[in-house]
Design an enzyme around this catalytic site. Sequence first.
Site, mmCIF file in Angstrom:
data_model
loop_
_atom_site.group_PDB
_atom_site.id
_atom_site.type_symbol
_atom_site.label_atom_id
_atom_site.label_comp_id
_atom_site.label_asym_id
_atom_site.label_seq_id
_atom_site.Cartn_x
_atom_site.Cartn_y
_atom_site.Cartn_z
ATOM 1 N N GLY A 107 1.748 -11.747 -3.209
ATOM 2 C CA GLY A 107 0.309 -11.931 -3.045
ATOM 3 C C GLY A 107 -0.482 -11.482 -4.253
ATOM 4 C CB CYS B 208 -0.749 -0.696 2.299
ATOM 5 S SG CYS B 208 1.027 -0.654 2.617
#
Length: 463
Positions: free
Chosen positions: A120, A237
């Site tokens: 991504g 994250c």
Amino acid sequence: MRKTLKEQLPAVFTDRMETLLGSEYSAFYNSYDEKTYAGLRMNTLKITAEEYLKLTGQELEPVSWCPTGFYYNGSREYSKNPLYHAGLYYIQEPSAMFPAQALPVEEGDYILDMCAAPGGKSTALAAKLHGTGCLISNDISASRAKALLKNIEASGVRNSIVLTEDPKNLVPVFPEYFDKILIDAPCSGEGMFRKEPSMMKAWEKNGPDFFSKLQREIVDSGIRMLKPGGKMIYSTCTFSVEENEGTLKYILEHYPDMHVIPIGQTGDGLMEAHPEWVDGPEEIRHARRLWPHHLKGEGHFTALLQKDGEKPETLEEYGEKGMKALPEEFEQFLKDGGVTISFDPSRLILQGDHLSYLPENMRPLGKLRRMRTGWYLGDIKKKRFEPSGFFARGLSPSECTNWIDLELDDPRVIKYLKCETLEVPEELPNGWYIVGVCGHSLGWGKVTKGTLKNKYPSGWRWQ
């Protein structure tokens, strides 16, 4: 009675977060009862956001911290869509769009995405390069790198190298080589608990202490590969202090030429980091925390760092040299297939049967493990050239005259994506053609007497 998601959170985690957040903890804890948010990011190598919205007639809510990002309803109509298969957009959790957006990429940069799978952030960086410079995408896991490779190829990225190496093995090949580096580090994944509850068990097995040690080894390698004056994103994250502010404190203590600098990107819910949580220097506050109770996303941590010194004005000539002339088989294919772009023979390399086009001025890779070296064009077999799907994905209608373009609602689009044979007008001359949808390439086909033999990669087949 079955426990709610927030009731399943590990007690060690909730106790730690309550201590950190104080009066905000209740809002954070209750966010686990809220829905997750699905996002997609436009691939500006192929289409702008405005062009996509006009093409589809859709109205999508923008992601405030990513100009090419939008929220969508999470339905399969976006993943089971020919425009997705054409690489026009990438499905990505909204918070995860921030690190690549925060890295100030300039055309011509040489960039390393060190922990890149599933791709991504690499595809976002490639779009910002606009085909210039070079993007090296690395992931130590060969199995995870397969998804990385597929996403890079499907997005039509021409100027990429995909490696599968331990970061420390990259250092001898690329000392102070990169203008920009992105490290989205392996982490304890606390920001994934809401989206993937199974991550809680993994967290209990390998939590912040385990990952903070690994992250410091990775940033050690990254800093050694960053040019003077170069910039680096460090992101995770997770919400863990050890893995976020703690890692920044480690960097600043061990590398006095590295500094945390302000992130120019703005957007709703981008909160300051907390140097006081680690008794660290004030500059750590320039980093940004994305909390799920402050925004529509799962959460992230992102810091932008810069190395002291001046960026060299001229690029050192490395030049891994390729061929002296185009292979005859490839040259004939370009002519017969209507491909109008020109290729510099010195950037072509033949590895076995595989013909690839290197990014400009690419440093020799030595014995590094690689999955793809440049733009994979195809194979030379028995005095003929067989083009790859990756070659097709990198071409636009202005670069190839042999083009069969289909409308979105044409049933032949799905047939093509299922690798089935297509019927085409009999008057269409025999030869190689790109099959596209709405002006965007899907792959190759070979026409013979009104029938198109499907050359769509079987690994990309519509399921």
